[in-house]
Design an enzyme around this catalytic site. Sequence first.
Site, PDB file in Angstrom:
ATOM      1  N   GLY A   1     -20.326  83.915  20.568  1.00  0.00           N
ATOM      2  CA  GLY A   1     -19.286  84.830  21.080  1.00  0.00           C
ATOM      3  C   GLY A   1     -18.255  84.096  21.926  1.00  0.00           C
TER       4      GLY A   1
ATOM      5  N   ARG B   1     -14.572  89.263  27.778  1.00  0.00           N
ATOM      6  CA  ARG B   1     -14.553  89.895  29.095  1.00  0.00           C
ATOM      7  C   ARG B   1     -14.559  88.891  30.249  1.00  0.00           C
ATOM      8  NH1 ARG B   1     -19.494  93.744  27.246  1.00  0.00           N
ATOM      9  NH2 ARG B   1     -19.732  91.953  25.853  1.00  0.00           N
TER      10      ARG B   1
ATOM     11  N   GLN C   1     -21.504  80.602  12.861  1.00  0.00           N
ATOM     12  CA  GLN C   1     -21.065  81.969  12.570  1.00  0.00           C
ATOM     13  C   GLN C   1     -19.538  81.940  12.668  1.00  0.00           C
ATOM     14  OE1 GLN C   1     -21.705  84.975  15.555  1.00  0.00           O
ATOM     15  NE2 GLN C   1     -21.849  86.630  14.065  1.00  0.00           N
TER      16      GLN C   1
ATOM     17  N   ASN D   1     -21.976  42.779  58.434  1.00  0.00           N
ATOM     18  CA  ASN D   1     -21.217  43.765  59.196  1.00  0.00           C
ATOM     19  C   ASN D   1     -19.776  43.788  58.682  1.00  0.00           C
ATOM     20  OD1 ASN D   1     -19.811  45.260  61.137  1.00  0.00           O
ATOM     21  ND2 ASN D   1     -21.380  44.780  62.658  1.00  0.00           N
TER      22      ASN D   1
ATOM     23  N   LYS E   1     -17.428  52.078  45.840  1.00  0.00           N
ATOM     24  CA  LYS E   1     -17.421  52.278  44.386  1.00  0.00           C
ATOM     25  C   LYS E   1     -18.011  51.067  43.691  1.00  0.00           C
ATOM     26  CE  LYS E   1     -14.908  50.814  41.433  1.00  0.00           C
ATOM     27  NZ  LYS E   1     -13.883  50.219  40.587  1.00  0.00           N
TER      28      LYS E   1
HETATM   29  C1  UD1 Z   1     -26.267  92.851  23.735  1.00  0.00           C
HETATM   30  C2  UD1 Z   1     -27.126  93.922  23.040  1.00  0.00           C
HETATM   31  C3  UD1 Z   1     -27.506  94.999  24.066  1.00  0.00           C
HETATM   32  C4  UD1 Z   1     -28.248  94.354  25.216  1.00  0.00           C
HETATM   33  C5  UD1 Z   1     -27.448  93.203  25.827  1.00  0.00           C
HETATM   34  C6  UD1 Z   1     -28.311  92.442  26.797  1.00  0.00           C
HETATM   35  C7  UD1 Z   1     -26.329  94.060  20.722  1.00  0.00           C
HETATM   36  C8  UD1 Z   1     -25.515  94.801  19.759  1.00  0.00           C
HETATM   37  N1  UD1 Z   1     -26.337  94.525  21.973  1.00  0.00           N
HETATM   38  O1  UD1 Z   1     -25.084  93.476  24.170  1.00  0.00           O
HETATM   39  O2  UD1 Z   1     -28.348  95.965  23.452  1.00  0.00           O
HETATM   40  O3  UD1 Z   1     -28.518  95.328  26.214  1.00  0.00           O
HETATM   41  O4  UD1 Z   1     -27.021  92.266  24.824  1.00  0.00           O
HETATM   42  O5  UD1 Z   1     -27.582  91.488  27.513  1.00  0.00           O
HETATM   43  O6  UD1 Z   1     -26.968  93.086  20.374  1.00  0.00           O
HETATM   44  N2  UD1 Z   1     -22.995  86.779  19.864  1.00  0.00           N
HETATM   45  C9  UD1 Z   1     -22.851  85.986  18.746  1.00  0.00           C
HETATM   46  N3  UD1 Z   1     -22.167  86.454  17.676  1.00  0.00           N
HETATM   47  C10 UD1 Z   1     -21.644  87.717  17.651  1.00  0.00           C
HETATM   48  C11 UD1 Z   1     -21.788  88.523  18.781  1.00  0.00           C
HETATM   49  C12 UD1 Z   1     -22.484  88.029  19.876  1.00  0.00           C
HETATM   50  O7  UD1 Z   1     -23.333  84.848  18.718  1.00  0.00           O
HETATM   51  O8  UD1 Z   1     -21.049  88.060  16.622  1.00  0.00           O
HETATM   52  C13 UD1 Z   1     -23.737  86.253  21.024  1.00  0.00           C
HETATM   53  C14 UD1 Z   1     -22.887  86.139  22.268  1.00  0.00           C
HETATM   54  O9  UD1 Z   1     -22.331  84.847  22.381  1.00  0.00           O
HETATM   55  C15 UD1 Z   1     -23.886  86.438  23.364  1.00  0.00           C
HETATM   56  C16 UD1 Z   1     -24.954  87.283  22.708  1.00  0.00           C
HETATM   57  O10 UD1 Z   1     -24.772  87.152  21.320  1.00  0.00           O
HETATM   58  O11 UD1 Z   1     -24.486  85.257  23.855  1.00  0.00           O
HETATM   59  C17 UD1 Z   1     -24.863  88.752  23.078  1.00  0.00           C
HETATM   60  O12 UD1 Z   1     -23.585  89.259  22.711  1.00  0.00           O
HETATM   61  P1  UD1 Z   1     -22.749  90.206  23.681  1.00  0.00           P
HETATM   62  O13 UD1 Z   1     -21.471  90.506  23.018  1.00  0.00           O
HETATM   63  O14 UD1 Z   1     -22.737  89.653  25.036  1.00  0.00           O
HETATM   64  O15 UD1 Z   1     -23.671  91.512  23.612  1.00  0.00           O
HETATM   65  P2  UD1 Z   1     -23.779  92.678  24.694  1.00  0.00           P
HETATM   66  O16 UD1 Z   1     -22.620  93.578  24.544  1.00  0.00           O
HETATM   67  O17 UD1 Z   1     -24.021  92.114  26.032  1.00  0.00           O
HETATM   68 CA    CA Z   2     -24.078  90.071  26.839  1.00  0.00          CA
END
Ligand code: UD1
Ligand code: CA
Length: 453
Positions: A12, A16, A73, A377, A351
């Site tokens: 991701g 935010r 991905q 010294n 250094k």
């Molecule tokens: C997710 C969960 C939610 C949980 C929360 C806990 C889902 C749909 N929701 O929400 O139920 O309560 O985590 O913290 O799973 N990522 C990818 N590829 C993507 C989307 C996300 O690799 O296409 C990775 C992000 O980098 C991140 C993790 O997955 O590290 C979670 O994604 P994020 O978008 O933060 O999910 P939340 O909305 O927090």
């Molecule tokens: Ca998250």
Amino acid sequence: MIKRFAIVLAAGKGTRMKSDLYKVLHPVCGKPMVQHIVDQLEQCQIDEMVTIVGHGAEKVKGHLGERTQYALQAEQLGTGHAVMQAEQMLKNKQGITMVVCGDTPLLTRETMDALIEHHESTNAKATILTAYTNEPTGYGRVLRDSAGTVEKIVEQKDASEVEKQVKEINTGTYCFDNETLFEALKRVGNNNTQGEYYLPDVIEILQKDGEIVAAYQTEDFHETIGVNDRVALSQAEKWMKKRINEKWMREGVSFIDPEQTYISPDVTIGKDTTLHPGTVLLGETIIGERCQIGPHTEVKNSKIGDETVVKQSVVHSSLVGNWVAIGPFSHLRPETTLADHVRVGNFVELKKMSMGQGSKASHLSYLGDAEIGASVNVGCGSITVNYDGEKKYLTKIEDGAFIGCNSNLIAPVTVGKGSYVAAGSTITDNVPQESLAIARERQSNKEGYVKKK
Ligand code: UD1
Ligand code: CA
């Protein structure tokens, strides 16, 4: 032994966070979030680890290196879609697959182990790690039937008002039977508010298939915090800081003010050492016993011996012995080595240099590219002139030499054993041992000058 696989979700962007840095690379207590996760996972006897990368893939790989395999991905279509990218690597393999988000940096290997144990003991096809919180906003909620069996997880954005009242959250960490996981993922759709393929939807699919779906609830919500924005990042920092600092207090380290002491997870500190406010210990730093560190001191990737005092100073990639006194206001740059009983004081910059036992540079010096022996010294204001604009050169000061105040030692140059350099000298030639070098204009007094004027 049942094989164990792990999938780390780290593709991701972290919209935010409003950052140019990819979310999982944001540091908590000095270490990128995703690295915290991989460090913990490595202690859980995982046979194969796959990290899903997308945004900032090269940067993430750069941080984690060869410790994990990677699956790309290319487009971020949701957490379910992310896990699918590991299919080529893991399909048709028998074992347990743990899925962990790269943005839950406080998760410990103890909780991961407990989750696996619960998963195995309940014979479940899927087990989710859940937690209770009075502030569940933003998390997926765990919906259970009247018998307490997990039915499904509903995301914040898809939840009804009643569902939003649920205070048990999905932490984003799961255990699955590997083959069942990839089979079920094929049936996950994206018909939801965000148009994404949600990994948690697998839970409902398996439940409806009549498979055993379990939940393991951890008591510590703090440990499961998901970092989506800078507010959560600062909370994660605060809780991890508390965890690390309290661990060291239990090991016999004193903190004058733990709120203002910042220690990275891979630092070690000897007992009866006292950390004063504003101390920042980073990287793989090792601090010995009975030291006094701080106030306002940063030590990074360095080793400091026993009973050493470091006040208001910066020490990077250096080796410091026992009974050394550093500061206030010293700067040890990389590749500095100080033997036992060395003293470096106010506004001394070092250094790529070494100082032998008992040597001193107490005030206002730059000593770079230098080998300084024992019991030397270095007077106030002395400088090793190491750079001619193109190359750096070595200064050697042998045992017992005395460098008078405000001397320039123009490298390459050697001051021999036991010799003196007169104050204010600019030394361009080697000084033989046990000699006195004077290299400055003689003073002449114009008597009566003021009256004549
Ligand atoms: C997710 C969960 C939610 C949980 C929360 C806990 C889902 C749909 N929701 O929400 O139920 O309560 O985590 O913290 O799973 N990522 C990818 N590829 C993507 C989307 C996300 O690799 O296409 C990775 C992000 O980098 C991140 C993790 O997955 O590290 C979670 O994604 P994020 O978008 O933060 O999910 P939340 O909305 O927090
Ligand atoms: Ca998250």
